[in-house]
Design a protein around this motif. Structure first.
Motif, mmCIF file in Angstrom:
data_model
loop_
_atom_site.group_PDB
_atom_site.id
_atom_site.type_symbol
_atom_site.label_atom_id
_atom_site.label_comp_id
_atom_site.label_asym_id
_atom_site.label_seq_id
_atom_site.Cartn_x
_atom_site.Cartn_y
_atom_site.Cartn_z
ATOM 1 N N LEU A 208 60.045 16.106 48.150
ATOM 2 C CA LEU A 208 61.557 16.671 48.605
ATOM 3 C C LEU A 208 62.383 15.748 48.788
ATOM 4 O O LEU A 208 63.611 16.276 48.940
ATOM 5 C CB LEU A 208 61.106 17.317 50.233
ATOM 6 N N ASP A 209 62.095 14.552 48.795
ATOM 7 C CA ASP A 209 62.904 13.427 48.667
ATOM 8 C C ASP A 209 63.680 13.153 47.267
ATOM 9 O O ASP A 209 64.779 12.449 47.296
ATOM 10 C CB ASP A 209 62.379 11.994 48.825
ATOM 11 N N VAL A 210 63.447 13.869 46.246
ATOM 12 C CA VAL A 210 64.443 13.697 45.008
ATOM 13 C C VAL A 210 65.231 14.852 44.944
ATOM 14 O O VAL A 210 64.958 16.125 44.877
ATOM 15 C CB VAL A 210 63.366 13.893 43.796
ATOM 16 N N ALA A 211 66.532 14.534 45.040
ATOM 17 C CA ALA A 211 67.565 15.560 45.252
ATOM 18 C C ALA A 211 67.588 16.360 43.812
ATOM 19 O O ALA A 211 67.471 15.976 42.755
ATOM 20 C CB ALA A 211 68.882 14.819 45.142
ATOM 21 N N GLY A 212 67.522 17.624 44.099
ATOM 22 C CA GLY A 212 67.368 18.752 42.948
ATOM 23 C C GLY A 212 66.027 18.957 42.425
ATOM 24 O O GLY A 212 66.009 19.570 41.571
ATOM 25 N N GLY A 213 65.070 18.290 43.135
ATOM 26 C CA GLY A 213 63.895 18.227 42.558
ATOM 27 C C GLY A 213 63.369 19.765 42.399
ATOM 28 O O GLY A 213 62.577 20.304 41.558
ATOM 29 N N PHE A 214 63.381 20.487 43.397
ATOM 30 C CA PHE A 214 63.078 22.129 43.593
ATOM 31 C C PHE A 214 63.617 22.807 42.236
ATOM 32 O O PHE A 214 62.929 23.400 41.745
ATOM 33 C CB PHE A 214 63.239 22.608 44.886
ATOM 34 N N GLN A 215 65.087 22.747 42.197
ATOM 35 C CA GLN A 215 65.513 23.481 41.193
ATOM 36 C C GLN A 215 65.195 22.775 39.648
ATOM 37 O O GLN A 215 64.966 23.792 38.806
ATOM 38 C CB GLN A 215 66.880 23.384 41.391
ATOM 39 N N SER A 216 65.035 21.760 39.593
ATOM 40 C CA SER A 216 64.747 21.178 38.362
ATOM 41 C C SER A 216 63.432 21.349 37.933
ATOM 42 O O SER A 216 63.098 21.827 36.503
ATOM 43 C CB SER A 216 64.821 19.330 38.342
ATOM 44 N N ILE A 217 62.379 21.677 38.809
ATOM 45 C CA ILE A 217 61.096 22.162 38.444
ATOM 46 C C ILE A 217 60.982 23.399 37.721
ATOM 47 O O ILE A 217 60.473 23.652 36.781
ATOM 48 C CB ILE A 217 59.898 21.879 39.580
ATOM 49 N N LEU A 218 61.965 24.148 38.412
ATOM 50 C CA LEU A 218 62.085 25.718 37.781
ATOM 51 C C LEU A 218 62.701 25.815 36.526
ATOM 52 O O LEU A 218 62.354 26.703 36.084
ATOM 53 C CB LEU A 218 62.769 26.453 39.066
ATOM 54 N N SER A 219 63.415 24.738 36.171
ATOM 55 C CA SER A 219 64.146 24.685 34.802
ATOM 56 C C SER A 219 63.192 24.080 33.828
ATOM 57 O O SER A 219 63.640 23.689 32.692
ATOM 58 C CB SER A 219 65.342 23.808 35.087
ATOM 59 N N GLY A 220 61.869 23.581 34.092
ATOM 60 C CA GLY A 220 61.200 23.022 33.256
ATOM 61 C C GLY A 220 60.851 21.554 33.269
ATOM 62 O O GLY A 220 60.631 21.091 32.366
ATOM 63 N N ASN A 221 61.778 20.916 34.099
ATOM 64 C CA ASN A 221 61.703 19.499 34.188
ATOM 65 C C ASN A 221 61.056 18.974 35.548
ATOM 66 O O ASN A 221 60.466 19.652 36.388
ATOM 67 C CB ASN A 221 63.363 19.204 34.253
ATOM 68 N N GLY A 222 61.592 17.751 35.910
ATOM 69 C CA GLY A 222 60.906 17.210 37.041
ATOM 70 C C GLY A 222 59.626 16.629 36.983
ATOM 71 O O GLY A 222 58.852 16.994 36.125
ATOM 72 N N THR A 223 59.229 15.966 38.146
ATOM 73 C CA THR A 223 57.756 15.398 38.146
ATOM 74 C C THR A 223 57.066 16.101 39.255
ATOM 75 O O THR A 223 57.405 16.291 40.376
ATOM 76 C CB THR A 223 57.744 14.027 38.578
#
Length: 229
Positions: A208-223
């Motif tokens: 949760l500490d990564v800004a935009g992490g929630f949205q980026s995972i839904l977009s197929g990115n993120g860790t």
């Protein structure tokens, strides 16, 4: 289903709610909701009162757990306020009846709220002692026919040991439910993992500490770490 701990809302404090952190989490949820995603949430209460801790200090377990449930209602109301400040229609739905501040849990009504584009925050756990908010999140996710549980934590996935204390900790990109149970990996409690496994409900653990992490995972990115079969 987005599951976050009460501690995630403490921010830089050692107790209670830190408004800037509540606002930032609300912004993450609002950004995802704006994409047309149906979102429901469960928030823990450990930043205010933890039932197990109260029980360990001599309090009767059932009473301590009910106090913990009330703490989750306080966090849910804070998140509702932050979301509505951003124009997101939100409903707090409590497993314990308290009509003046929250709706009672009625499954069909909650489903209808989601269909209308509202964010549903499920509070007071399952309404029963001896069950954690992890189990409550998994139960509600199944009842709402959620496609996945997002577990927001302080780390960017599931590790074989605490990455804060061990520099050689290894992060899993994917792990099975059974491995989580056998290795006692710190994902959710055993009953929540078993319930997710029995209903083939995947869990994504992210920071949760990564800004935009929630949205980026839904977009197929993120860790993140995917927990599934």
């Amino acid at each position: 289903m987005l599951k976050i701990s009460g501690e995630a809302l403490m921010g830089e404090q050692s107790f209670g709610l830190w408004p800037p952190k509540v606002e930032r989490v609300a912004a993450e949820v609002a950004a995802v909701q704006a994409l047309g995603v149906e979102i429901c949430m469960v928030i823990g209460g450990g930043n205010i009162f933890r039932g197990l801790q109260g029980s360990a200090q001599g309090m009767e377990r059932t009473t301590a757990d009910y106090m913990g449930m009330l703490a989750t209602v306080m966090n849910a109301l804070a998140m509702q306020s932050a979301l509505e400040e951003k124009g997101v229609f939100t409903r707090v739905i409590s497993a314990i009846t308290m009509n003046e501040i929250a709706e009672p849990y009625i499954r069909r009504r909650a489903v209808r709220h989601l269909e209308k584009g509202r964010v549903c925050i499920f509070a007071a756990g399952t309404g029963n002692p001896y069950f954690t908010t992890d189990t409550a999140a998994t139960l509600r996710a199944n009842e709402m026919s959620c496609e996945v549980i997002f577990k927001g934590t302080k780390v960017d996935g599931v590790y074989n040991k605490d990455p804060v204390q061990h520099a050689d900790a290894r992060r899993y990109s994917q792990v099975s439910y059974d491995d989580c149970l056998a290795q006692r990996l710190d994902v959710m409690d055993a009953s929540a993992i078993a319930l997710a496994r029995d209903n083939c409900l995947p869990i994504i653990v992210f920071s949760l500490d990564v800004a935009g992490g929630f949205q980026s995972i839904l977009s197929g990115n993120g860790t993140y770490t995917l927990v599934d079969g």
